[in-house]
Motif scaffolding. Structure first.
Motif, mmCIF file in Angstrom:
data_model
loop_
_atom_site.group_PDB
_atom_site.id
_atom_site.type_symbol
_atom_site.label_atom_id
_atom_site.label_comp_id
_atom_site.label_asym_id
_atom_site.label_seq_id
_atom_site.Cartn_x
_atom_site.Cartn_y
_atom_site.Cartn_z
ATOM 1 N N ALA A 1 0.907 -1.179 -0.140
ATOM 2 C CA ALA A 1 0.011 0.053 0.112
ATOM 3 C C ALA A 1 1.057 1.349 0.153
ATOM 4 O O ALA A 1 0.423 2.235 -0.247
ATOM 5 C CB ALA A 1 -1.094 -0.009 1.113
ATOM 6 N N GLY A 2 2.264 0.987 0.332
ATOM 7 C CA GLY A 2 2.841 2.122 0.432
ATOM 8 C C GLY A 2 3.762 2.931 1.667
ATOM 9 O O GLY A 2 3.934 1.496 2.440
ATOM 10 N N PRO A 3 4.395 3.602 1.846
ATOM 11 C CA PRO A 3 5.171 3.898 3.011
ATOM 12 C C PRO A 3 4.182 3.789 4.454
ATOM 13 O O PRO A 3 3.344 3.939 4.247
ATOM 14 C CB PRO A 3 5.594 5.369 2.837
ATOM 15 N N LEU A 4 4.952 3.260 5.126
ATOM 16 C CA LEU A 4 4.283 3.067 6.429
ATOM 17 C C LEU A 4 3.664 4.010 7.352
ATOM 18 O O LEU A 4 4.102 5.196 7.437
ATOM 19 C CB LEU A 4 5.453 2.188 7.404
ATOM 20 N N SER A 5 2.358 3.865 7.438
ATOM 21 C CA SER A 5 1.710 4.985 7.790
ATOM 22 C C SER A 5 0.338 4.522 8.414
ATOM 23 O O SER A 5 0.104 3.261 8.537
ATOM 24 C CB SER A 5 1.168 5.972 7.034
ATOM 25 N N ASP A 6 -0.346 5.175 9.378
ATOM 26 C CA ASP A 6 -1.944 4.697 9.777
ATOM 27 C C ASP A 6 -2.558 4.367 8.637
ATOM 28 O O ASP A 6 -3.368 3.174 8.907
ATOM 29 C CB ASP A 6 -2.449 5.838 10.688
ATOM 30 N N ARG A 7 -2.577 4.940 7.497
ATOM 31 C CA ARG A 7 -3.511 4.327 6.365
ATOM 32 C C ARG A 7 -3.218 3.143 5.812
ATOM 33 O O ARG A 7 -3.793 2.099 5.619
ATOM 34 C CB ARG A 7 -3.232 5.628 5.533
ATOM 35 N N THR A 8 -1.908 2.867 5.630
ATOM 36 C CA THR A 8 -1.256 1.630 5.212
ATOM 37 C C THR A 8 -1.442 0.490 6.204
ATOM 38 O O THR A 8 -1.780 -0.700 5.901
ATOM 39 C CB THR A 8 0.172 1.410 4.428
ATOM 40 N N LEU A 9 -1.263 0.751 7.357
ATOM 41 C CA LEU A 9 -1.466 -0.186 8.480
ATOM 42 C C LEU A 9 -2.901 -0.649 8.626
ATOM 43 O O LEU A 9 -3.212 -1.737 8.665
ATOM 44 C CB LEU A 9 -1.179 0.198 9.776
ATOM 45 N N THR A 10 -3.900 0.450 8.741
ATOM 46 C CA THR A 10 -5.277 -0.050 8.638
ATOM 47 C C THR A 10 -5.652 -0.746 7.562
ATOM 48 O O THR A 10 -6.567 -1.707 7.360
ATOM 49 C CB THR A 10 -6.058 1.203 8.470
ATOM 50 N N ASP A 11 -5.052 -0.574 6.134
ATOM 51 C CA ASP A 11 -5.497 -1.145 5.015
ATOM 52 C C ASP A 11 -4.912 -2.759 5.321
ATOM 53 O O ASP A 11 -5.924 -3.731 4.768
ATOM 54 C CB ASP A 11 -4.578 -0.696 3.663
ATOM 55 N N GLY A 12 -3.821 -2.897 5.961
ATOM 56 C CA GLY A 12 -3.485 -4.303 6.139
ATOM 57 C C GLY A 12 -4.540 -5.077 7.082
ATOM 58 O O GLY A 12 -4.826 -6.418 6.885
ATOM 59 N N TYR A 13 -4.810 -4.372 8.415
ATOM 60 C CA TYR A 13 -5.668 -4.930 9.082
ATOM 61 C C TYR A 13 -7.028 -5.262 8.412
ATOM 62 O O TYR A 13 -7.628 -6.251 8.770
ATOM 63 C CB TYR A 13 -5.709 -3.833 10.431
#
Length: 477
Positions: free
Chosen positions: A435-447
């Motif tokens: 999803a891209g660089p590590l961030s709250d957004r990309t972490l949430t996508d993974g979860y």
């Protein structure tokens, strides 16, 4: 349920035990302690790591060591309960659990803590199947049995949530040591009651051990769980993961072959050949995988993305605990009025809906608008489904095999949880990385994708309940 001719007089169920409801309270309290202790330490781990100077690898083993010995010794514990007396194994399991808890709570270094947690898991492996077998042999009336399993299921289902809340309270307002030391007075109270109200039962005939089966079964389950746990840190394709997983599978294949030929098998294959019971074990495996992963990813999401404190995180899981409690109790009452298959299917579909709902989360998703109601739906469904499936895996089993049948139920949940955490963690990490660089957004996508994958796992369990379980075999047992 017909009683085995080999059952000893102490296990006779011709007349109902007048203390059976008190016995249920004792058994449920002990099972709650076992499940609770698998999660109560999680919240306290950062504090324990800092106090004892543990490395990140050692910290992981505080959890893994417990799961490894618990899962690896369950079959042996169940069979010993059948052979030597379920009340006796229940009591000795409690005593050993309390001693290990005291040693762990007073540990002055990481080695002592890790050893104590492994011993804790080992004694829990003798305690848990003995308690489930005592429950099965104490309640023989179908209507009463359904209610009893509803209460027992509530204890099992809410234990993890209670553990997280208790861990947060004890750590924040006391010390991480109390997450272990608190077991000692609780066990003492359970022991006093156990001696007064539990009635012993065991399989009759000579005591014979299946040493080859014991070794291959215990080592096979333990090695498989260890290999799966390695996948979280090193990946599924690493040499160590593949080696341990393959060795575990080979040992378990050998175990089945030995049990087929053994005159006194540790796990009689008749226990799993039954279509309803075998399907039940498969459903327990899948529920374990989805539910353990659900707890893990929601914890990460709350603490990492939404910056919850450990105590607030524990309290945030109260809705699913309430849902599981209500779902379990209601399922116990419904089992006298509708088919067990219907209860399982409805419960699993609710679980699919609730976990799938969490697949829509955003970094700023509200607790009251989404996280709380989704948890309640998941809890109601999983509580009803798991309670009913646990009952199915023990219905119709010979009383002489009740301990090992209960052990298999626990083992399937534990192995399923290990597989679910490892496999779905890979999914979450892969989606986050893509999803891209590590961030709250990309972490949430993974979860979010991991939650959707968990919902798919429960959907597969639903299909098994629909097509693999005959309604006439599960109604009104």
């Amino acid at each position: 349920m017909a009683q085995s001719a080999a059952e000893t007089a102490s296990g006779s169920t011709d007349s109902a035990d007048p203390r059976r409801w008190l016995a249920l309270a004792v058994i449920a309290a002990a099972q709650l302690l076992v499940v609770l202790d698998a999660s109560v330490v999680n919240i306290a781990l950062p504090s324990a790591q800092q106090a004892l100077g543990m490395s990140d690898v050692a910290k992981q083993w505080v959890v893994t060591g417990y799961s490894l010995t618990f899962g690896g010794l369950l079959l042996l514990g169940g069979r010993m309960a059948d052979l030597h007396g379920r009340k006796r194994m229940f009591v000795w399991g409690l005593v050993g659990f309390a001693v290990a808890s005291a040693v762990g709570g007073l540990a002055e270094n990481a080695a002592i803590l890790l050893t104590a947690r492994a011993v804790q898991g080992g004694f829990a492996a003798f305690l848990a199947p003995a308690g489930l077998a005592l429950l099965a042999t104490t309640f023989t009336d179908p209507a009463e049995r359904g209610k009893a399993f509803g209460i027992f299921g509530a204890a099992v289902g809410t234990g993890g949530v209670i553990g997280m809340v208790l861990g947060g309270v004890l750590t924040e307002y006391g010390s991480w040591r109390w997450t272990l030391l608190i077991n000692v007075p609780v066990v003492l109270l359970i022991l006093i009651a156990a001696f007064r109200v539990l009635r012993d039962s065991r399989a009759g005939g000579p005591v014979r051990y299946d040493l080859p089966g014991t070794l291959t079964g215990t080592l096979g389950v333990g090695t498989l769980i260890y290999g799966i746990s390695q996948a979280v840190e090193r990946g599924w394709l690493s040499a160590s993961t593949l080696t341990f997983v393959l060795v575990g599978i080979v040992l378990l294949v050998a175990f089945v072959w030995i049990e087929h030929r053994s005159a006194a098998p540790m796990m009689p294959l008749r226990v799993v050949r039954d279509r309803v019971r075998g399907s039940g074990y498969a459903v327990v495996f899948l529920i374990g995988g989805a539910l353990y992963a659900f707890y893990l990813f929601l914890t990460y999401y709350l603490q990492v993305v939404q910056d919850y404190t450990p105590l607030r995180t524990g309290l945030a899981f109260v809705p699913i605990g309430v849902g599981i409690f209500i779902g379990s109790v209601v399922a116990g009452r419904l089992l006298g009025r509708m088919s067990a298959r219907g209860v399982v299917i409805v419960g699993l579909l609710a679980g699919v809906l609730g976990i799938g709902w969490l697949g829509l989360i955003e970094p700023t998703t509200g607790f009251w608008s989404t996280l709380m109601p989704a948890q309640v739906v998941v809890g109601l469904g999983i509580g009803a489904a798991m309670t009913t499936v646990m009952k199915l895996t023990l219905d119709g089993v010979d009383h002489g095999d009740a301990g090992v049948a209960g052990a298999l139920t626990n083992a399937m949940r534990e192995i399923g949880g290990a597989v679910g955490i490892s496999a779905l963690n890979v999914v979450a990490i892969s989606v986050t990385a893509a999803a891209g660089p590590l961030s709250d957004r990309t972490l949430t996508d993974g979860y979010a994708i991991a939650f959707l994958a968990s919902a798919v796992v429960l959907a597969v369990a639903t299909l098994i309940a629909v097509f693999a379980v005959k309604p006439d075999r599960v109604a009104h047992r």
